[in-house]
Design a protein around this motif. Structure first.
Motif, mmCIF file in Angstrom:
data_model
loop_
_atom_site.group_PDB
_atom_site.id
_atom_site.type_symbol
_atom_site.label_atom_id
_atom_site.label_comp_id
_atom_site.label_asym_id
_atom_site.label_seq_id
_atom_site.Cartn_x
_atom_site.Cartn_y
_atom_site.Cartn_z
ATOM 1 N N SER A 18 -60.524 106.212 -65.784
ATOM 2 C CA SER A 18 -60.732 106.997 -67.002
ATOM 3 C C SER A 18 -59.505 107.808 -67.368
ATOM 4 C CB SER A 18 -61.919 107.945 -66.814
ATOM 5 O OG SER A 18 -62.112 108.753 -67.968
ATOM 6 N N ALA A 19 -59.264 107.916 -68.669
ATOM 7 C CA ALA A 19 -58.175 108.751 -69.165
ATOM 8 C C ALA A 19 -58.512 110.233 -69.048
ATOM 9 C CB ALA A 19 -57.877 108.401 -70.624
ATOM 10 N N GLU A 20 -59.794 110.541 -68.878
ATOM 11 C CA GLU A 20 -60.238 111.929 -68.770
ATOM 12 C C GLU A 20 -61.214 112.056 -67.611
ATOM 13 O OE1 GLU A 20 -61.399 113.841 -72.468
ATOM 14 O OE2 GLU A 20 -60.441 112.238 -73.602
ATOM 15 N N PRO A 21 -60.711 112.034 -66.372
ATOM 16 C CA PRO A 21 -61.594 112.061 -65.208
ATOM 17 C C PRO A 21 -62.517 113.275 -65.152
ATOM 18 C CG PRO A 21 -59.363 111.457 -64.564
ATOM 19 C CD PRO A 21 -59.290 111.902 -65.979
ATOM 20 N N ALA A 22 -62.025 114.442 -65.516
ATOM 21 C CA ALA A 22 -62.862 115.643 -65.447
ATOM 22 C C ALA A 22 -64.052 115.526 -66.391
ATOM 23 C CB ALA A 22 -62.032 116.886 -65.786
ATOM 24 N N ALA A 23 -63.817 115.034 -67.596
ATOM 25 C CA ALA A 23 -64.905 114.862 -68.551
ATOM 26 C C ALA A 23 -65.876 113.780 -68.075
ATOM 27 C CB ALA A 23 -64.347 114.498 -69.929
ATOM 28 N N ALA A 24 -65.339 112.724 -67.468
ATOM 29 C CA ALA A 24 -66.195 111.655 -66.954
ATOM 30 C C ALA A 24 -67.084 112.161 -65.820
ATOM 31 C CB ALA A 24 -65.339 110.481 -66.484
ATOM 32 N N LYS A 25 -66.532 112.972 -64.932
ATOM 33 C CA LYS A 25 -67.336 113.553 -63.848
ATOM 34 C C LYS A 25 -68.543 114.294 -64.413
ATOM 35 C CE LYS A 25 -63.483 114.450 -60.643
ATOM 36 N NZ LYS A 25 -62.731 115.521 -59.946
ATOM 37 N N GLU A 26 -68.300 115.103 -65.430
ATOM 38 C CA GLU A 26 -69.376 115.901 -66.007
ATOM 39 C C GLU A 26 -70.413 115.020 -66.696
ATOM 40 O OE1 GLU A 26 -71.572 119.292 -66.951
ATOM 41 O OE2 GLU A 26 -69.953 118.923 -65.508
ATOM 42 N N PHE A 27 -69.939 114.018 -67.432
ATOM 43 C CA PHE A 27 -70.871 113.129 -68.150
ATOM 44 C C PHE A 27 -71.810 112.426 -67.177
ATOM 45 C CE2 PHE A 27 -71.861 108.798 -69.591
ATOM 46 C CZ PHE A 27 -72.547 109.065 -70.776
ATOM 47 N N TYR A 28 -71.268 111.812 -66.123
ATOM 48 C CA TYR A 28 -72.108 111.037 -65.213
ATOM 49 C C TYR A 28 -72.939 111.935 -64.287
ATOM 50 C CZ TYR A 28 -69.908 106.875 -67.030
ATOM 51 O OH TYR A 28 -69.494 105.869 -67.894
ATOM 52 N N ARG A 29 -72.480 113.160 -64.063
ATOM 53 C CA ARG A 29 -73.317 114.108 -63.320
ATOM 54 C C ARG A 29 -74.563 114.437 -64.124
ATOM 55 N NH1 ARG A 29 -74.541 119.338 -63.143
ATOM 56 N NH2 ARG A 29 -73.211 119.814 -64.944
ATOM 57 N N GLU A 30 -74.372 114.695 -65.412
ATOM 58 C CA GLU A 30 -75.511 115.006 -66.269
ATOM 59 C C GLU A 30 -76.409 113.795 -66.476
ATOM 60 O OE1 GLU A 30 -76.504 117.822 -67.535
ATOM 61 O OE2 GLU A 30 -74.811 119.117 -67.022
ATOM 62 N N LEU A 31 -75.815 112.609 -66.532
ATOM 63 C CA LEU A 31 -76.597 111.415 -66.849
ATOM 64 C C LEU A 31 -77.369 110.886 -65.642
ATOM 65 C CD1 LEU A 31 -77.222 109.444 -69.157
ATOM 66 C CD2 LEU A 31 -75.353 108.002 -68.315
ATOM 67 N N PHE A 32 -76.680 110.721 -64.508
ATOM 68 C CA PHE A 32 -77.290 110.098 -63.331
ATOM 69 C C PHE A 32 -77.478 111.043 -62.145
ATOM 70 C CE2 PHE A 32 -75.060 106.094 -65.019
ATOM 71 C CZ PHE A 32 -76.212 105.600 -65.598
ATOM 72 N N GLY A 33 -76.975 112.263 -62.263
ATOM 73 C CA GLY A 33 -77.068 113.181 -61.147
ATOM 74 C C GLY A 33 -76.046 112.935 -60.059
ATOM 75 N N TRP A 34 -74.953 112.236 -60.396
ATOM 76 C CA TRP A 34 -73.925 111.931 -59.407
ATOM 77 C C TRP A 34 -73.088 113.175 -59.094
ATOM 78 C CZ3 TRP A 34 -71.668 106.922 -62.025
ATOM 79 C CH2 TRP A 34 -72.600 105.874 -61.866
#
Length: 254
Positions: A18-34
């Motif tokens: 991802s070009a924006e790892p920090a934003a991706a971390k937050e998105f998938y944490r909210e979506l899947f609980g990762w």
């Protein structure tokens, strides 16, 4: 997916560049609980393991090469990355990177099939791959989207010894008697800039609720919630950075 653990020849890992790892971390944490756990070693390059209830299910990394797209990459478990990479080239594919060792975790290569779809080979050592498969919040299915299905039906059995089950509307891949993925054709209606690729699907308990949550977090819906005839309930999404993935109702795939 009819397998719930890593087997040789089957999908074992999925990784998001991802070009924006920090934003991706937050998105998938909210979506899947990762939960994200980033390797602190400088030589790891920011590589982050994504965990579901403490079990590794996927990974996230920055983009390492100029021109690398934000995208998910599917990995398949192999006994010998070098031998399998050689089999890829013998079958008409190409090696993009490697094979290379990853500390003591394993050995990998990035390769492409005859149509250009990129995937990875993983020879496990200390790290086998996903500790959880085929349950809500984990990888549950993988799908090749290609413009040359006939070539794919020759390439993948030659490289991995997969079984091929061709139905009226869909072709499925299997290993050791268990189906784990499928194949669809990118027809003329699909823009030429959409290159052949492997699409990961994550199992979820409620497809409609996950799609609603994802769009609220900034994702785009590419394929709305659909009931596949004789198959699962699915949807295909693009995360806020542009990485495409699918979701399916757990327990109804294959």
């Amino acid at each position: 997916m009819k397998i719930d653990h890593v087997v040789t020849g089957g999908p074992c890992w999925v990784e998001l560049g991802s070009a924006e790892p920090a934003a991706a971390k937050e998105f998938y944490r909210e979506l899947f609980g990762w939960r994200a756990e980033t390797d602190p070693r400088p030589e790891a390059g920011g590589y982050t393991v994504l965990q579901l209830d403490g079990a590794p299910v996927a990974a996230l990394s920055p983009l390492y090469a100029p021109g690398q797209p934000t995208a998910w990459t599917v990995s398949f478990a192999v006994e010998d990355a070098d031998a399998t990479a050689a089999a890829v080239t013998a079958a008409g594919g190409r090696v993009v990177l490697g094979p290379l060792d990853v500390f003591d975790a394993g050995r990998f290569a990035v390769v492409a099939d005859r149509g250009g779809a990129v995937f990875s080979l993983w020879q496990p050592r200390a790290f086998r791959g996903a500790a959880v498969l085929n349950r809500p919040g984990a990888l549950g299915w993988v799908e090749l989207q290609t413009r040359d299905p006939a070539a794919a039906c020759h390439f993948y059995p030659a490289v991995f010894d997969w079984s091929v089950t061709a139905g009226e509307h869909y072709t499925q891949w299997g290993v050791a008697g268990a189906d784990f993925g499928g194949m669809t054709t990118l027809g003329e209606q699909v823009p030429p800039e959409v290159r052949p690729h492997w699409l990961p699907y994550f199992a979820v308990a409620d497809v409609d609720a996950v799609v609603h949550r994802a769009t609220g977090l900034g994702a785009r819906t590419l394929l709305g919630v659909t009931d596949v005839p004789d198959g699962p309930r699915i949807a295909v999404l693009s995360d806020p950075q542009g990485a495409v993935f699918g979701v399916h109702l757990a327990g109804t795939e294959g």
